[in-house]
Design an enzyme around this catalytic site. Structure first.
Site, mmCIF file in Angstrom:
data_model
loop_
_atom_site.group_PDB
_atom_site.id
_atom_site.type_symbol
_atom_site.label_atom_id
_atom_site.label_comp_id
_atom_site.label_asym_id
_atom_site.label_seq_id
_atom_site.Cartn_x
_atom_site.Cartn_y
_atom_site.Cartn_z
ATOM 1 N N ASP A 190 -3.768 -32.352 -7.021
ATOM 2 C CA ASP A 190 -5.078 -32.373 -7.651
ATOM 3 C C ASP A 190 -5.849 -33.560 -7.111
ATOM 4 O O ASP A 190 -5.264 -34.537 -6.637
ATOM 5 C CB ASP A 190 -4.969 -32.463 -9.172
ATOM 6 C CG ASP A 190 -6.260 -32.036 -9.881
ATOM 7 O OD1 ASP A 190 -7.086 -31.336 -9.242
ATOM 8 O OD2 ASP A 190 -6.450 -32.396 -11.037
ATOM 9 N N GLY A 191 -7.158 -33.434 -7.173
ATOM 10 C CA GLY A 191 -8.037 -34.514 -6.759
ATOM 11 C C GLY A 191 -9.377 -34.349 -7.431
ATOM 12 O O GLY A 191 -9.748 -33.237 -7.809
ATOM 13 N N GLU A 245 -9.118 -33.399 -2.993
ATOM 14 C CA GLU A 245 -8.215 -32.238 -3.020
ATOM 15 C C GLU A 245 -7.461 -32.117 -1.685
ATOM 16 O O GLU A 245 -6.253 -31.887 -1.663
ATOM 17 C CB GLU A 245 -8.993 -30.948 -3.302
ATOM 18 C CG GLU A 245 -9.630 -30.880 -4.677
ATOM 19 C CD GLU A 245 -8.675 -30.552 -5.819
ATOM 20 O OE1 GLU A 245 -7.447 -30.461 -5.608
ATOM 21 O OE2 GLU A 245 -9.183 -30.389 -6.942
ATOM 22 N N ASP A 273 -5.518 -26.304 -7.873
ATOM 23 C CA ASP A 273 -6.608 -25.702 -8.642
ATOM 24 C C ASP A 273 -7.895 -25.683 -7.816
ATOM 25 O O ASP A 273 -8.960 -25.390 -8.329
ATOM 26 C CB ASP A 273 -6.815 -26.406 -9.995
ATOM 27 C CG ASP A 273 -7.206 -27.863 -9.866
ATOM 28 O OD1 ASP A 273 -7.463 -28.346 -8.745
ATOM 29 O OD2 ASP A 273 -7.255 -28.543 -10.912
ATOM 30 N N HIS A 303 -7.275 -27.243 -15.753
ATOM 31 C CA HIS A 303 -7.551 -27.546 -17.163
ATOM 32 C C HIS A 303 -7.311 -26.339 -18.067
ATOM 33 O O HIS A 303 -8.037 -26.111 -19.020
ATOM 34 C CB HIS A 303 -8.978 -28.077 -17.332
ATOM 35 C CG HIS A 303 -9.286 -29.185 -16.372
ATOM 36 N ND1 HIS A 303 -8.760 -30.457 -16.488
ATOM 37 C CD2 HIS A 303 -10.035 -29.203 -15.252
ATOM 38 C CE1 HIS A 303 -9.194 -31.200 -15.494
ATOM 39 N NE2 HIS A 303 -9.956 -30.473 -14.727
ATOM 40 N N ASP A 348 -3.392 -33.847 -12.531
ATOM 41 C CA ASP A 348 -4.737 -34.280 -12.906
ATOM 42 C C ASP A 348 -4.698 -35.668 -13.546
ATOM 43 O O ASP A 348 -5.519 -36.539 -13.225
ATOM 44 C CB ASP A 348 -5.377 -33.269 -13.852
ATOM 45 C CG ASP A 348 -6.757 -33.702 -14.307
ATOM 46 O OD1 ASP A 348 -7.674 -33.741 -13.472
ATOM 47 O OD2 ASP A 348 -6.907 -34.028 -15.500
#
Length: 154
Positions: free
Chosen positions: A19-20, A57, A79, A133, A143
């Site tokens: 994640d980023g 990301e 994501d 999320h 995250d």
């Protein structure tokens, strides 16, 4: 911890969650990756003072793949549709068109895409999109690590 999972060819499977993000975008950003090989987990994270969500990301996936010591069967959970679509749909055309997109403009973040392509080359990777999320525990953990890295910038 998860049990060791075997890929179809018998080799051990490495699962990665990345994640980023930035706040605001562009602005300070953080990235994170969690690598799982059998019962062993490794967390990676970092931050940049001025960047974008997409750059973070990409950086998370690059760091994760560059951390692998030998060719592996990988399931990479992200994501980011930008990351997944880039690797599964767009990158072949970008390379063929000398890093130009369909509008014949230079591909944004091409230096990171080049680095990601090189990092991915030795591995057999399945790019899996997960909704961000939405309660996926490993995505939420990635995250949180990325957010902590960004917030540590001060």
């Amino acid at each position: 911890m998860a049990e060791t999972r075997q890929a179809p060819g018998g080799e051990t499977l490495v699962e990665i969650w990345t994640d980023g993000g930035c706040k605001p975008n562009p602005g300070p950003g953080g990235w994170a990756a969690i690598l799982r090989y059998g019962k062993v987990e490794r967390e990676l994270s970092g931050a940049e003072a001025e960047t974008t969500n997409n750059r973070m990301e990409l950086t998370a996936a690059i760091a994760a793949l560059e951390a692998l010591k030998r060719p592996c069967r990988v399931i990479l959970h992200t994501d980011s549709e930008y990351l997944r679509n880039g690797m599964e749909r767009w990158i072949t055309g970008w390379v063929r068109n000398n890093w130009r997109n369909a509008a014949r403009e230079p591909v944004k973040n091409f230096e990171l895409w080049q680095r990601l392509l090189a990092a991915a080359r030795p591995h057999e990777i399945e790019w899996r999109w997960v909704r961000g999320h939405a309660g996926d525990p490993m995505n939420e953990r990635a995250d949180a690590l990325a957010t902590a890295a960004r917030e540590a910038l001060g």
